[in-house]
Scaffold this motif. Structure first.
Motif, PDB file in Angstrom:
ATOM      1  N   GLU A 185       0.831  -1.213   0.000  1.00 50.86           N
ATOM      2  CA  GLU A 185       0.000   0.000   0.000  1.00 50.86           C
ATOM      3  C   GLU A 185       0.862   1.259   0.000  1.00 50.86           C
ATOM      4  OE1 GLU A 185      -2.823  -2.960   0.416  1.00 50.86           O
ATOM      5  OE2 GLU A 185      -0.967  -2.763   1.564  1.00 50.86           O
ATOM      6  N   ALA A 186       2.085   1.149   0.541  1.00 54.32           N
ATOM      7  CA  ALA A 186       2.967   2.317   0.607  1.00 54.32           C
ATOM      8  C   ALA A 186       4.420   1.882   0.575  1.00 54.32           C
ATOM      9  CB  ALA A 186       2.693   3.127   1.873  1.00 54.32           C
ATOM     10  N   TRP A 187       5.249   2.714  -0.071  1.00 48.83           N
ATOM     11  CA  TRP A 187       6.703   2.530  -0.083  1.00 48.83           C
ATOM     12  C   TRP A 187       7.337   3.796   0.465  1.00 48.83           C
ATOM     13  CZ3 TRP A 187       9.254  -1.886  -0.938  1.00 48.83           C
ATOM     14  CH2 TRP A 187       8.597  -2.913  -1.616  1.00 48.83           C
ATOM     15  N   ILE A 188       8.108   3.627   1.541  1.00 49.46           N
ATOM     16  CA  ILE A 188       8.848   4.737   2.139  1.00 49.46           C
ATOM     17  C   ILE A 188      10.302   4.568   1.709  1.00 49.46           C
ATOM     18  CG2 ILE A 188       9.405   5.963   4.267  1.00 49.46           C
ATOM     19  CD1 ILE A 188       7.067   4.370   5.578  1.00 49.46           C
ATOM     20  N   ILE A 189      10.832   5.565   0.984  1.00 54.23           N
ATOM     21  CA  ILE A 189      12.170   5.438   0.387  1.00 54.23           C
ATOM     22  C   ILE A 189      13.134   6.431   1.038  1.00 54.23           C
ATOM     23  CG2 ILE A 189      13.436   5.251  -1.785  1.00 54.23           C
ATOM     24  CD1 ILE A 189      10.945   3.555  -1.790  1.00 54.23           C
ATOM     25  N   GLY A 190      14.352   5.982   1.262  1.00 56.74           N
ATOM     26  CA  GLY A 190      15.404   6.866   1.768  1.00 56.74           C
ATOM     27  C   GLY A 190      16.451   7.134   0.705  1.00 56.74           C
TER      28      GLY A 190
END
Length: 421
Positions: A185-190
């Motif tokens: 549902e979500a991708w948190i990218i650094g």
């Protein structure tokens, strides 16, 4: 009641925001780390998600260890789970820090470049956290290629570090299409320090670093709060928390006829708050570019000295001008002057060529000469100690330097001509 996830990345514990006095407490990233922990507790977050580069480098191990332990301990006492992946800066040191100081609420996902999933049971919900960590400082492959088909029964939040849609990157080139197609549902990218949203369904975004670290990192910096409803819907908001902000502004001083009017125009621009300026900012550092056409352009170099290191305050925020760049052009009929065979005419011809993206024999010779001299300076034994800090000279640098010098020299030539007439 939604599950609340506070998302951040690229904290870089061990670093400081540049161009602030050494003893400025807000310059240390430790300051924003503590502010972030406070926010998580105030907002009653269930999870803190950090997507890499929590620690700046291995040599920041001891400087980062204390603040990390204190923060993780406070989160544990408040029953806040922490999910992290390592990035290119902390690929080795983060795992060591967590193994030497383990916390039951802190979960490092994907160690060694192997995808890993952890299911969190909270508020009557099950949410899967899926993560991959850097196994080494440089990664040339897309980690999404290594993601195997997974059984998806719960809302899934992916944690990654790398370059989205940057083919050939040495910092894990990640396919945006692969992220959009993956079961999450979500991708948190650094990795990227600027907050940026690539997609809303699924939600794919860089939180950006919570604190601005250099003049290149202009605008707002903060964290993102995600709210996951029990049916999988995600709402989110960006929350600025950086105590430091850098801005670059352009000021047209064409209307200036003397020093008083010049200072009035510049002071009015400096005093205007930047977009979305909030009271969370304690230090605002500004780079000012002067632009326009002026009949007194030859005097601006002297006048602008009063702007450099300008200091003021507003609503508890310290405001300082870090740098002033003079791009003001003389108010001259360049087309007509370029027909003149004099040195002034040659300068006007060169300025026009640069502005139109054209070349002349004279300009080509100047450019080659500038690049040769820059290369000699970079490789000279005299500057060996500084060579790593001197950027590679490019034709773009050469053209900009020549343009600035031509404008200034032309203004002085015409001033001298007028004084003799």
């Amino acid at each position: 009641m939604p599950l609340k996830i506070l998302a951040t990345s690229d904290i870089h514990l061990g670093r400081r925001s540049t161009w602030l006095p050494e003893k400025t407490p807000e310059a240390s990233v430790k300051y924003v780390w503590n502010r972030m922990i406070d926010l998580a507790l105030e907002e009653k977050a269930d999870v803190l998600a950090i997507t890499g580069d929590i620690v700046d480098q291995y040599n920041s191990y001891f400087e980062a260890s204390g603040p990390l332990q204190e923060g993780f301990s406070r989160l544990k006492d408040a029953a806040v789970d922490v999910f992290v992946v390592s990035g290119n800066h902390d690929f080795d040191v983060l795992a060591q820090l967590l193994s030497h100081n383990p916390f039951p609420n802190v979960h490092l996902l994907g160690k060694g470049g192997q995808w890993e999933r952890h299911t969190l049971h909270r508020k009557g919900m099950k949410v899967d956290f899926l993560g991959w960590s850097f196994p080494s400082r440089f990664v040339h492959i897309d980690p999404m290629n290594e993601l195997r088909q997974i059984d998806k029964t719960n809302p899934t939040i992916g944690l990654l570090h790398g370059d989205v849609d940057v083919a050939g990157s040495i910092y894990a080139p990640i396919s945006l299409h692969a992220l959009q197609s993956a079961p999450a549902e979500a991708w948190i990218i650094g990795h990227i320090h600027k907050h940026e949203v690539y997609s809303r369904q699924p939600l794919i975004f860089y939180p950006g670093s919570p604190q601005a670290l250099s003049p290149k990192e202009t605008g707002e910096h903060g964290v993102v709060m995600l709210n996951i409803e029990d049916y999988g819907e995600i709402n989110w908001e960006f929350i600025p928390i950086s105590p430091v902000r850098y801005e670059s502004i352009r000021v047209d001083v064409s209307r200036a006829i003397d020093q008083e009017s010049f200072m009035g125009i510049v002071n009015a621009a400096i005093s205007k708050p930047p977009p979305n300026f909030l009271t969370t900012v304690v230090h605002l550092l500004m780079d000012v570019e002067l632009s326009g056409h002026s009949t007194v352009s030859h005097r601006i170099d002297a006048w602008m000295q009063e702007i450099i290191n300008f200091e003021s305050s507003r609503d508890g925020c310290s405001i300082r001008v870090r740098k002033v760049i003079n791009r003001v052009r003389p108010f001259i009929d360049l087309e007509n002057l370029a027909r003149d065979p004099s040195p002034a005419g040659k300068l006007a011809e060169t300025i026009l060529a640069i502005e139109k993206g054209q070349s002349t024999e004279f300009l080509d010779n100047l450019t080659r000469d500038w690049l040769d001299k820059a290369a000699q300076t970079r490789t000279s034994s005299t500057y060996n100690v500084l060579s790593a800090a001197i950027p590679e000279a490019t034709e773009e640098h050469a053209i900009q330097f020549i343009l600035d010098e031509c404008r200034q020299l032309l203004a002085h030539l015409l001033e001298t001509r007028e004084a003799k007439s």
